[in-house]
Design an enzyme around this catalytic site. Structure first.
Site, PDB file in Angstrom:
ATOM      1  N   GLU A  25     104.187  94.309  67.264  1.00 53.06           N
ATOM      2  CA  GLU A  25     104.728  94.193  65.900  1.00 53.06           C
ATOM      3  C   GLU A  25     103.722  94.655  64.860  1.00 53.06           C
ATOM      4  O   GLU A  25     104.054  95.331  63.899  1.00 53.06           O
ATOM      5  CB  GLU A  25     105.047  92.734  65.570  1.00 53.06           C
ATOM      6  CG  GLU A  25     105.992  92.053  66.482  1.00 53.06           C
ATOM      7  CD  GLU A  25     105.932  90.562  66.271  1.00 53.06           C
ATOM      8  OE1 GLU A  25     106.958  90.007  65.854  1.00 53.06           O
ATOM      9  OE2 GLU A  25     104.869  89.963  66.494  1.00 53.06           O
TER      10      GLU A  25
ATOM     11  N   GLY B  44      95.895  87.228  64.568  1.00 55.44           N
ATOM     12  CA  GLY B  44      94.909  86.165  64.447  1.00 55.44           C
ATOM     13  C   GLY B  44      93.604  86.492  65.139  1.00 55.44           C
ATOM     14  O   GLY B  44      93.440  87.537  65.784  1.00 55.44           O
TER      15      GLY B  44
ATOM     16  N   LYS C 201      90.931  70.224  65.313  1.00 54.94           N
ATOM     17  CA  LYS C 201      90.434  69.190  64.389  1.00 54.94           C
ATOM     18  C   LYS C 201      89.170  68.515  64.935  1.00 54.94           C
ATOM     19  O   LYS C 201      89.059  67.292  64.989  1.00 54.94           O
ATOM     20  CB  LYS C 201      91.516  68.140  64.123  1.00 54.94           C
ATOM     21  CG  LYS C 201      92.738  68.650  63.375  1.00 54.94           C
ATOM     22  CD  LYS C 201      92.425  68.962  61.935  1.00 54.94           C
ATOM     23  CE  LYS C 201      93.678  69.372  61.171  1.00 54.94           C
ATOM     24  NZ  LYS C 201      93.388  69.748  59.766  1.00 54.94           N
TER      25      LYS C 201
END
Length: 505
Positions: free
Chosen positions: A295, A272, A409
C-alpha cells in the site's frame, strides 16, 4: 512555475478561486471524498478553509458537519483541523489523527473502520449513500482535462467518478516528475459484470498514467504550494532489529525447504518503525531481485530500490521522511522507472494479493494465545487507528506475519494475552506471530498447539509463567478442550491494567 503551467486546460483557469471560496461550495451534511493516503496527496487548503467556516458557523449557533471519506490517514491540516472544530459526523475508512481519535473515543464522532479494499467498491455499490463532493489534490491538468495524480492515488478515481461536484487542489510543490509514475485502471465493474483483473506480475502496468473526470463537474480549482506531511521514522532499535532477524531467518529456511523462491515473493509491509526495520534487514540480507506489492512506499523500500535489492515496488502512496523525500525528488527519474502508484482498490485487491502470492507483514497491538490478533483497539474499547489494509493482505497473502514487541508501557502490558480484547484478524488469517522473543509458525497447528508455541516463542519471560498457568488450568476446567478458556479470567489482565496500570499480577 505559474498556475497556467500546471493547469493547461483553459476552461479550468476560469474556475480558479481561493480556498475559502471553494470551501463555501460544500454544503452542510454533505458526504465529501477527499484525497490522501498516509499523509501523502491530501488537499492542504480547502479543508483548513472549511474548518474556519465551520468554526464561524458553530459560533453563530448554526450546525454544520460533513461525512469525511478518504483513502486512509491524512494530516493535521485535514483530519485534525476538521475534528478540532467538530466538523465531522462520520469518518471512514481509516484515521490516525489524535484529534479524530479523541473525538471518536469520546463518542463525539462516528467512525466506520473498514478494509481499505472495500471502500471504493462500497461507494460504487451504493452501500454508503451518495458522494456529494470530491476534493482531490493533483500535480497538474493536461490540455484535454486529464489529471496528473500527486503523491498518492488512494480512492481518487472513485471520488472523481462518483461525486456530484469536484474541487481540485493543484499543488505546485508536487514534483512534476511524478507524471508517468501512476497506473490508473478503469476496468473494474460491479457484479455480475466483473472480469478478471489482467495482472500477473507486481510491476505490470494495466491502466493509464492519468485520472479522468467529467469536466463539467469541476466547480473550483484552488492553487496550493504546500508539502505533504513527512514523518521522520525512528532508527531501528534493538527490539525491532530482533523481530526483523527472526523474520529473515524464517524466510531463509522457507527458501531452503522449497516453499519460497530465492527472490521470495512480492512483499507487503505495513507502516511504522518495525516495518522499516524489517526492510532494513532485508536490505542487508541474502535475498536479491526482490519485488514489492504493497500500500505504502516507506523509506526502507526506497533504500532497497537504491541498493538494487528491490527491483520494483507497487503501492498506492508514498510515506517518506523529509530526508527520503529529498532523495526521491532529486532522483525521481530513477524511481519513476521502478515505482508504480495505483488506486487502492487495485493495490489492496484480494484477487491480486492471492494471485501474486504476497508476503504480508503487519503490526499488531496484541495477540492472544490462540493467534487471534487485535490491531486496532486499546483495552478492547478505544480505537487507535484502524484495520487499514492489513486484513486485505493477511487473509489473501501467501504468508501472513503479525509483529509486535512482546511488552508495552515499560513492561506493564503483555502483548501476548489469554484472550484478545478485540479481534480484527482471527486465528484463521494469522500464520506467523513474531516478537523480539521469537517467531511462532502457526501453520498446521490446532488451537492448543498454537497456544503452547506462542507462549514459548513470543511471550515475554515475565508473563510466560502466568500464560502457561492460564492455559493449563483452562485445559482442566471441565469446559470444552478445543479452545480452552477460563471465561471469568479471560480478560482479567486487561481489567487489571485499567484498574491498576499494569497487567502484572
Amino acid at each position: 512555475m505559474s498556475l497556467a503551467d500546471r493547469v493547461r486546460h483553459p476552461d479550468f483557469l476560469q474556475r480558479v478561486m481561493s480556498a475559502d471560496e471553494a470551501a463555501a461550495l460544500i454544503p452542510a451534511g454533505a458526504n465529501v471524498g477527499m484525497s490522501g493516503f498516509t499523509g501523502a496527496g491530501y488537499p492542504k487548503a480547502v479543508p483548513m478553509a472549511l474548518a474556519r467556516r465551520i468554526e464561524a458557523l458553530h459560533a453563530q449557533g448554526q450546525p454544520f458537519k460533513i461525512g469525511l471519506w478518504t483513502g486512509a490517514s491524512t494530516a493535521p491540516e485535514l483530519d485534525g483541523a476538521l475534528a478540532k472544530v467538530g466538523g465531522i459526523e462520520m469518518r471512514m475508512p481509516y484515521q490516525s489523527d489524535p484529534a479524530c481519535r479523541q473525538r471518536i473515543n469520546a463518542g463525539q464522532m462516528q467512525y466506520m473502520d473498514i478494509h481499505l479494499s472495500h471502500m471504493a467498491q462500497f461507494v460504487w455499490f451504493g452501500f454508503l449513500g451518495k458522494l456529494d463532493v470530491a476534493v482531490v489534490e493533483v500535480a497538474g491538468v493536461l490540455p484535454d482535462g486529464r489529471l496528473i495524480p500527486s503523491s498518492s492515488v488512494g480512492n481518487n478515481k472513485t471520488w472523481l467518478d462518483q461525486a456530484d461536484k469536484i474541487i481540485l487542489e493543484v499543488n505546485d510543490l508536487q514534483n512534476p516528475g511524478l507524471e508517468g509514475m501512476h497506473d490508473i485502471y478503469y476496468g473494474t465493474d460491479r457484479p455480475p459484470h466483473r472480469k478478471p483483473i489482467p495482472m500477473t506480475a507486481p510491476d505490470e502496468r494495466i491502466g493509464e498514467p492519468y485520472l479522468r473526470c467529467d469536466l463539467s463537474k469541476v466547480i473550483a480549482v484552488v492553487h496550493t504550494s504546500q508539502s505533504d506531511r513527512n514523518s521522520t521514522f525512528a532508527a531501528p532499535d534493538a527490539v525491532s532489529e530482533q523481530i526483523a532477524g527472526h523474520i529473515i531467518e524464517f524466510m531463509q529456511q522457507e527458501v531452503k525447504l522449497g516453499r519460497l523462491p530465492a527472490n521470495l515473493l512480492p512483499l507487503q509491509s505495513g507502516v511504522g518503525n518495525i516495518a522499516n526495520a524489517v526492510l532494513a534487514g532485508l536490505n542487508q540480507g541474502p535475498f536479491e531481485n526482490l519485488t514489492a506489492y504493497t500500500e505504502v512506499l516507506q523509506d526502507g523500500m526506497l533504500d532497497m530500490l537504491r541498493s538494487g535489492k528491490l527491483a520494483s515496488a507497487s503501492a498506492t502512496a508514498l510515506s517518506l521522511s523529509p530526508a527520503a523525500l529529498e532523495d526521491f525528488t532529486r532522483n525521481i527519474d530513477f524511481y519513476r522507472q521502478r515505482i508504480v502508484l495505483r488506486p487502492q482498490e487495485i493495490s489492496n485487491h484480494p484477487e491480486l494479493v492471492r494471485r501474486l502470492g504476497v508476503i504480508a507483514m503487519n503490526a499488531m497491538i496484541e495477540a492472544d494465545i490462540y493467534g487471534n490478533v487485535n490491531s486496532t483497539h486499546i483495552m478492547g474499547t478505544s480505537i487507535m487507528n484502524g484495520i487499514g489494509g492489513s486484513g486485505d493482505f493477511a487473509r489473501n497473502g501467501y504468508l501472513s506475519f503479525f509483529m509486535t514487541p512482546s511488552v508495552a508501557k515499560g513492561g506493564a502490558i503483555s502483548c501476548i494475552v489469554p484472550m484478545a480484547s478485540h479481534v480484527d484478524h482471527t486465528e484463521h488469517d494469522v500464520q506467523v506471530i513474531v516478537t523480539e522473543q521469537g517467531l511462532a509458525d502457526l501453520r498446521g497447528l490446532s488451537p492448543t498447539q498454537r497456544a503452547e508455541l506462542i507462549i514459548d516463542k513470543c511471550a515475554h519471560p515475565d508473563f510466560r509463567p502466568a500464560l502457561r498457568d492460564y492455559l493449563e488450568r483452562a485445559r482442566h476446567s471441565g469446559g470444552g478442550q478445543h479452545t480452552p478458556h477460563l471465561l471469568p479470567e479471560a480478560l482479567s489482565w486487561h481489567q487489571r491494567f485499567v484498574e491498576t496500570g499494569t497487567m502484572r499480577g
